[in-house]
Design a protein around this motif. Structure first.
Motif, short mmCIF file in Angstrom:
data_model
loop_
_atom_site.label_atom_id
_atom_site.label_comp_id
_atom_site.label_asym_id
_atom_site.label_seq_id
_atom_site.Cartn_x
_atom_site.Cartn_y
_atom_site.Cartn_z
N THR A 8 -34.10 -12.83 0.65
CA THR A 8 -34.74 -13.94 1.35
C THR A 8 -34.62 -15.24 0.56
O THR A 8 -35.12 -16.27 1.00
CB THR A 8 -36.23 -13.64 1.61
N SER A 13 -30.08 -15.05 1.22
CA SER A 13 -30.15 -15.16 2.68
C SER A 13 -28.81 -15.55 3.27
O SER A 13 -28.40 -15.05 4.33
CB SER A 13 -31.24 -16.17 3.08
N SER A 17 -26.51 -12.95 5.72
CA SER A 17 -25.97 -13.38 7.01
C SER A 17 -24.46 -13.18 7.07
O SER A 17 -23.92 -12.72 8.09
CB SER A 17 -26.31 -14.86 7.26
N VAL A 33 -36.72 -6.02 -1.11
CA VAL A 33 -37.51 -7.22 -0.81
C VAL A 33 -38.99 -6.91 -0.99
O VAL A 33 -39.47 -5.84 -0.62
CB VAL A 33 -37.22 -7.71 0.63
N ARG A 38 -40.69 -11.32 5.59
CA ARG A 38 -39.93 -12.55 5.39
C ARG A 38 -38.50 -12.44 5.89
O ARG A 38 -37.80 -13.44 6.01
CB ARG A 38 -39.93 -12.93 3.90
N LEU A 39 -38.07 -11.24 6.21
CA LEU A 39 -36.76 -11.06 6.82
C LEU A 39 -36.86 -11.36 8.32
O LEU A 39 -37.80 -10.92 8.98
CB LEU A 39 -36.27 -9.63 6.64
N PRO A 40 -35.90 -12.10 8.88
CA PRO A 40 -35.91 -12.30 10.34
C PRO A 40 -35.86 -10.96 11.07
O PRO A 40 -35.27 -9.99 10.59
CB PRO A 40 -34.63 -13.11 10.58
N ARG A 44 -33.93 -7.52 9.97
CA ARG A 44 -34.69 -6.34 9.53
C ARG A 44 -34.28 -5.10 10.31
O ARG A 44 -34.27 -3.99 9.77
CB ARG A 44 -36.19 -6.61 9.68
#
Length: 296
Positions: A8, A13, A17, A33, A38-40, A44
């Motif tokens: 994150t 991050s 992606s 983590v 906090r992960l989209p 996740r």
């Protein structure tokens, strides 16, 4: 299986992606983590999540099981002395790498190895010692030897907006390499997906050109549409400011020593080549990243 630490964070991050977009279907991704929230949501659902700190022996032992490659990034802990922050944090992972037979590690490190100031460069000296520790585990290791990040200027966004000023401790006319975190992530992704490389080495990331604070002020003025100037801060004032925030005294000395070493040529030990010159220009970064932060 690729394990990503600090997924994150700024580099992590971007890296996650890229890997989600480009990794083949048979390449599984696992992240470590502290707070999975906090992960989209869409991220996740596509990765294996190990909850906890990657400085915890139990966590890395579980996360590295079955792993072929690891992306290693130590989040600097300003409550610790530099050696404890880097090598101390990494030691449990080194043991887990060896016990699980992980083949490849890509780590976030810094320029400076082999320069006359490498042994007195504070946080960078500690980071280079961490590289040696990881290499001692027997893995194939690539240390991403990064210049200072463009993103460090995001900490100056309020000052740039309100006063048209950014500060640092280096000479106003000293040119040095700088790099965007997106370019660091792209290099890490390529290495993690390839894994045909062997041995231990550094991968310098210098950005597209060397720039001085004077150059940065000129480019920011042009790209942001407002006057920006550079003010040089003394090492004493930096030390006072950081200790005033309650940071560990040894960590503060590590930051000051790193800044001093950079002004004495720490980042000048690697020749610029096509391979070490990453793509994102400071002009591009100002438009895409800094301008929205300043105008927010």
């Amino acid at each position: 299986m690729i394990v990503i630490t600090a997924p994150t964070g700024n580099i992590g991050s971007h890296l996650l992606s890229l890997l989600l977009a480009s990794a083949p279907a048979e390449e599984h991704l696992r992240v470590i983590v502290r707070d999975p929230a906090r992960l989209p949501d869409d991220v996740r659902d596509r990765v294996q999540v190990v909850t906890g700190s990657h400085g915890d022996p139990r966590i890395v032992d579980r996360a590295f099981e079955g792993a072929d490659a690891v992306f290693w990034l130590v989040p600097p802990d300003s409550s610790l002395a530099p050696d404890a922050c880097y090598s101390g944090f990494t030691r449990p992972a080194v043991q887990a790498l060896a016990s699980h037979g992980v083949g490849h590690v890509v780590g976030v490190s810094a320029l400076g190895r082999g320069t006359p100031v490498a042994d007195r460069a504070g946080l960078v000296t500690a980071s280079l010692a961490m590289d040696d520790l990881i290499a001692s585990s027997g893995v194939a290791y690539r240390a991403l030897a990064n210049a200072s990040f463009f993103e460090n200027l995001l900490e100056e966004a309020d000052s740039i907006r309100q006063k048209g000023v950014f500060t640092d401790t280096v000479d106003a006319h000293r040119k040095a390499p700088l790099v965007a975190v997106a370019d660091i992530a792209a290099t890490a992704a390529a290495l993690l997906l390839d894994r045909t490389w062997t041995g231990v080495d550094s991968v310098p990331l210098l950005g597209p050109q060397d720039l001085s604070p004077t150059d940065l002020a000129r480019i920011m003025t042009e790209q942001l549409g407002l006057p920006v100037r550079y003010e040089r801060e003394s090492y004493a004032d930096l030390h006072t400011a950081l200790t005033g925030y309650g940071l560990n005294e040894a960590f503060v000395r590590g930051v000051v020593d790193m800044k001093r070493a950079k002004d004495e040529g720490l980042d000048a030990g690697v020749p610029r080549t096509a391979d070490s010159s990453s793509l994102t220009s400071f002009e591009q970064w100002c438009v895409q990243v800094l301008k929205p932060a300043v105008l927010a």
